[in-house]
Design a protein around this motif. Structure first.
Motif, short mmCIF file in Angstrom:
data_model
loop_
_atom_site.label_atom_id
_atom_site.label_comp_id
_atom_site.label_asym_id
_atom_site.label_seq_id
_atom_site.Cartn_x
_atom_site.Cartn_y
_atom_site.Cartn_z
N THR A 140 0.74 -1.23 0.11
CA THR A 140 -0.02 -0.13 -0.05
C THR A 140 0.96 1.22 0.00
N ALA A 141 1.87 1.20 0.78
CA ALA A 141 2.63 2.44 1.01
C ALA A 141 3.57 2.61 -0.63
N ARG A 142 4.01 1.55 -1.06
CA ARG A 142 4.57 1.58 -2.57
C ARG A 142 3.61 2.29 -3.29
N ASP A 143 2.52 1.98 -3.47
CA ASP A 143 1.35 2.35 -4.39
C ASP A 143 1.18 3.62 -4.02
N GLY A 144 1.33 3.99 -2.90
CA GLY A 144 0.95 5.69 -2.67
C GLY A 144 2.07 6.19 -3.07
N HIS A 145 3.59 5.80 -2.82
CA HIS A 145 4.46 6.58 -3.25
C HIS A 145 4.53 6.56 -4.98
N THR A 146 4.15 5.77 -5.47
CA THR A 146 4.12 5.66 -6.99
C THR A 146 3.25 6.62 -7.42
N SER A 147 2.00 6.55 -6.92
CA SER A 147 0.85 7.52 -7.12
C SER A 147 1.62 8.92 -7.10
N GLN A 148 2.00 9.43 -6.18
CA GLN A 148 2.45 10.57 -5.72
C GLN A 148 3.55 10.83 -6.95
N ARG A 149 4.50 9.83 -6.88
CA ARG A 149 5.71 10.08 -8.08
C ARG A 149 5.07 10.47 -9.23
N GLU A 150 4.14 9.58 -9.84
CA GLU A 150 3.51 10.00 -11.29
C GLU A 150 2.88 11.21 -11.39
N ARG A 151 2.17 11.70 -10.06
CA ARG A 151 1.34 13.09 -10.10
C ARG A 151 2.29 14.04 -10.43
N ARG A 152 3.65 14.09 -9.58
CA ARG A 152 4.59 14.99 -9.59
C ARG A 152 5.39 15.02 -11.03
N ILE A 153 5.67 13.89 -11.58
CA ILE A 153 5.83 13.85 -13.10
C ILE A 153 5.07 14.70 -13.90
N ALA A 154 3.68 14.34 -13.73
CA ALA A 154 2.52 14.83 -14.63
C ALA A 154 2.87 16.42 -14.44
N LYS A 155 2.76 16.86 -13.21
CA LYS A 155 2.64 18.39 -12.95
C LYS A 155 3.76 19.07 -13.55
N SER A 156 5.03 18.26 -13.29
CA SER A 156 6.45 18.91 -13.75
C SER A 156 6.60 18.84 -15.39
N ALA A 157 5.81 17.88 -15.96
CA ALA A 157 5.92 17.87 -17.36
C ALA A 157 4.88 18.96 -18.16
N LEU A 158 3.75 19.24 -17.42
CA LEU A 158 2.83 20.28 -17.91
C LEU A 158 3.28 21.42 -17.78
N ALA A 159 4.17 21.84 -16.56
CA ALA A 159 4.52 23.05 -16.14
C ALA A 159 5.79 23.36 -17.03
N SER A 160 6.43 22.29 -17.36
CA SER A 160 7.42 22.58 -18.30
C SER A 160 7.06 22.65 -19.85
N ALA A 161 6.10 22.19 -20.16
CA ALA A 161 5.27 22.42 -21.57
C ALA A 161 5.02 23.91 -21.52
N PHE A 162 4.27 24.43 -20.63
CA PHE A 162 4.20 25.84 -20.52
C PHE A 162 5.22 26.66 -20.78
N ALA A 163 6.20 26.35 -20.05
CA ALA A 163 7.51 27.17 -20.18
C ALA A 163 8.31 27.05 -21.52
N LYS A 164 8.24 25.93 -21.90
CA LYS A 164 8.97 25.83 -23.04
C LYS A 164 7.97 26.34 -24.25
N LEU A 165 6.51 26.41 -24.24
CA LEU A 165 5.93 27.22 -24.92
C LEU A 165 5.97 28.50 -25.24
N VAL A 166 6.09 29.16 -23.82
CA VAL A 166 6.51 30.51 -23.69
C VAL A 166 8.02 30.61 -24.26
N SER A 167 8.86 29.86 -24.05
CA SER A 167 10.25 30.05 -24.52
C SER A 167 10.32 30.19 -26.01
N VAL A 168 9.64 28.93 -26.60
CA VAL A 168 9.39 29.11 -28.12
C VAL A 168 8.72 30.32 -28.87
#
Length: 445
Positions: free
Chosen positions: A6-34
Motif C-alpha cells: 500500500t505504501a509503495r502504491d502511494g509513493h508511486t501515485s505521488q511520484r507519477e502526479r509530480r511527474i505529470a505536474k512537472s511535465a505540464l509546467a515544463s510544456a508551458f515554460a517551453k511554449l513561452v520560451s519558443v
C-alpha cells in the motif's frame, strides 16, 4: 506485506502526479520560451545582420560550455537530493543545499576574478572570426556581460536543482517562463533603443538571473523553510559527496559540450561567422523537438533516483520502456514534419536571410530521433548513478565527432557537422547504452 504494498502504491501515485505536474509546467515554460524565440530571432537577425548575429549564436553556444563552471555540483546536488528524498531525510536535504550554496558561491567569486584578470589580455574578436569594426568592438564587452551574469547565476541555480531533486520541477518551470517573457521585453527594448550587442546579451542572460533570485526568495524563504540553507548546516561530508559526484558530472558535461555544442564554433572558424546563421537558425527550429522530449523525460531523472532509493525497480523498468517509445515516436513525427516543411517555415520566420541545404535538414531530423532516445536513456542512467559508463561513451563519441566534423564540413559544408554528430553518437553512445540497459534488467544489477 500488504502495508508495504500500500505504501509503495502511494509513493508511486505521488511520484507519477509530480511527474505529470512537472511535465505540464515544463510544456508551458517551453511554449513561452519558443514563442519568445519566434518573436526575437527574426528581429535580432535583421537588426544585427549575419555577422553580428552569428557572433551572438556563438555566444549562446558558449553558455553551454560555461555550464561546467559549477564543477558538476548542480547535477550532483540533484541526484543527492532525489536520493535523500527517497529516504524522507529532510535534514540531509538541508545539509546538501547549504553545502552546495557555499561551494558554488566560492566558484562564482573565482570565475569573476579570473574574468577580471584575463579580460584585458584577450583579443576577443578573434574568437569569433569577425571582420567589421562594429563587431570587433562589441565582442569583448558582450563576452564580459555573458560570463559575469553567468557567474552570478551559479549559486542562484541551487534552488532549481533542489526543486528538481524534490520532483517539484513545475515550480522551476514557471519561473523559467517568467524569465523568457522578461528576456523578450529586454531584447525588444534594446532593439527599440538601437542598443549595441552587449545590451542584447544582458537581456538574454540577465532575465534568468533575476528570475532565479526571486525563485530563491520565495522557495527557501516561504515554501520550504525547513530545508533553507544556513551556515550551521554546512557539512564537510556533504561537500565531499557533492564534489565527488559533481566531478564525474563535470567531465561528462565538458565532453558533451565539446561534442554537441561545438558546431557553431567549428563552422565559424572553417567557413566564417556569416555562415553560422545558415546552420544555427534551422537548428533552433529542430530544437523544438528536443524541447518537447525534454519536457517529458527530464522529470524522470529524480523520479528514478527516488524510486530506486525505495526499491521500486518494477516501476523504473516499466517507466523507462514507456519513455523510450514515447521519445522516439514524438521525435520521429516532429522530424518528418520539419524536414518536409522547414524551407517554408524558415521563409515565413526569417525571410530569405538563411537558405539551409536539404542535406542539413535531413541530418537534423535523423539526429533529433537518435538524440531523443539517448536523452531518455541518460535520465535512467543518471537516476541509477551510472556515470562512469556515460563518461567512457562520451569520450569516444567526442573524439570521433569532432574529427568527423572537421572533415565533413570541408567536404559537404555546414551539413557535415550534424551528420558527424549523428554517426558518432549512434555508434559510441546510443547502441552501448541500449545494451547496458538490457543487461541491467536481465541481471538485476
Amino acid at each position: 506485506m500488504e502495508s508495504d504494498a500500500t505504501a509503495r502504491d502511494g509513493h508511486t501515485s505521488q511520484r507519477e502526479r509530480r511527474i505529470a505536474k512537472s511535465a505540464l509546467a515544463s510544456a508551458f515554460a517551453k511554449l513561452v520560451s519558443v514563442s519568445t524565440a519566434l518573436v526575437s530571432v527574426p528581429l535580432t537577425l535583421h537588426y544585427l545582420g549575419a555577422e553580428r548575429y552569428g557572433m551572438w549564436m556563438v555566444m549562446s553556444s558558449l553558455v553551454a560550455f560555461l555550464s561546467f563552471a559549477d564543477l558538476g555540483i548542480g547535477n550532483g546536488l540533484l541526484s543527492s537530493v532525489a536520493s535523500a528524498h527517497g529516504r524522507d531525510d529532510r535534514a540531509g536535504i538541508r545539509t546538501l543545499v547549504s553545502s552546495a550554496y557555499l561551494v558554488l558561491s566560492l566558484i562564482a567569486v573565482a570565475v569573476l576574478t579570473i574574468l577580471a584578470i584575463c579580460y584585458p589580455f584577450v583579443t576577443w574578436y578573434r574568437i569569433f572570426n569577425v571582420q567589421s569594426e562594429l563587431a570587433r568592438a562589441e565582442a569583448g564587452p558582450a563576452v564580459a556581460v555573458l560570463i559575469g551574469c553567468f557567474a552570478l547565476a551559479i549559486p542562484v541555480g541551487v534552488v532549481q536543482r533542489t526543486q528538481m531533486g524534490l520532483q517539484k520541477g513545475y515550480m522551476m518551470s514557471l519561473w523559467q517562463a517568467a524569465a523568457s517573457v522578461l528576456g523578450l521585453f529586454g531584447v525588444l527594448l534594446a532593439i527599440h533603443l538601437k542598443a549595441p550587442l552587449p545590451f542584447l546579451v544582458l537581456a538574454y542572460v540577465g532575465a534568468p538571473l533575476l528570475a532565479g533570485v526571486a525563485n530563491n526568495i520565495v522557495f527557501f524563504g516561504s515554501l520550504e523553510r525547513d530545508i533553507a540553507p544556513d551556515r550551521y548546516s554546512v557539512s564537510r561530508a556533504a561537500i565531499r559527496t557533492l564534489t565527488g559526484t559533481g566531478f564525474l558530472f563535470l567531465v561528462l558535461q565538458l565532453v558533451a559540450a565539446a561534442t554537441y555544442m561545438s558546431d557553431n564554433f567549428i563552422i565559424a572558424h572553417k567557413l566564417g561567422a556569416s555562415s553560422v546563421a545558415d546552420y544555427a537558425v534551422p537548428e533552433r527550429l529542430f530544437a523544438l523537438i528536443s524541447l518537447v522530449v525534454a519536457m517529458v523525460v527530464a522529470p524522470l531523472w529524480p523520479a528514478y533516483g527516488e524510486a530506486i532509493a525505495r526499491g521500486d525497480r518494477i516501476w523504473v523498468a516499466r517507466t523507462l520502456k514507456r519513455s523510450l517509445l514515447l521519445s522516439a515516436g514524438t521525435a520521429a513525427l516532429g522530424s518528418t514534419f520539419l524536414v518536409i516543411t522547414a524551407p517554408w517555415i524558415l521563409e515565413l520566420w526569417v525571410g530569405r536571410a538563411v537558405s539551409p541545404p536539404f542535406l542539413l535538414l535531413l541530418g537534423l531530423g535523423l539526429w533529433k530521433v537518435v538524440e531523443a532516445v539517448g536523452v531518455a536513456l541518460a535520465m535512467f542512467l543518471n537516476g541509477m548513478s551510472v556515470i562512469g559508463f556515460q563518461l567512457v561513451a562520451a569520450f569516444f563519441t567526442a573524439a570521433v565527432a569532432i574529427t568527423l566534423k572537421l572533415f565533413f564540413i570541408d567536404q559537404v559544408g555546414i551539413a557535415g557537422s550534424v551528420w558527424a554528430t549523428l554517426i558518432s553518437f549512434s555508434a559510441f553512445t546510443l547502441i552501448p547504452a541500449l545494451i547496458l540497459r538490457a543487461r541491467i534488467f536481465r541481471t538485476g544489477e
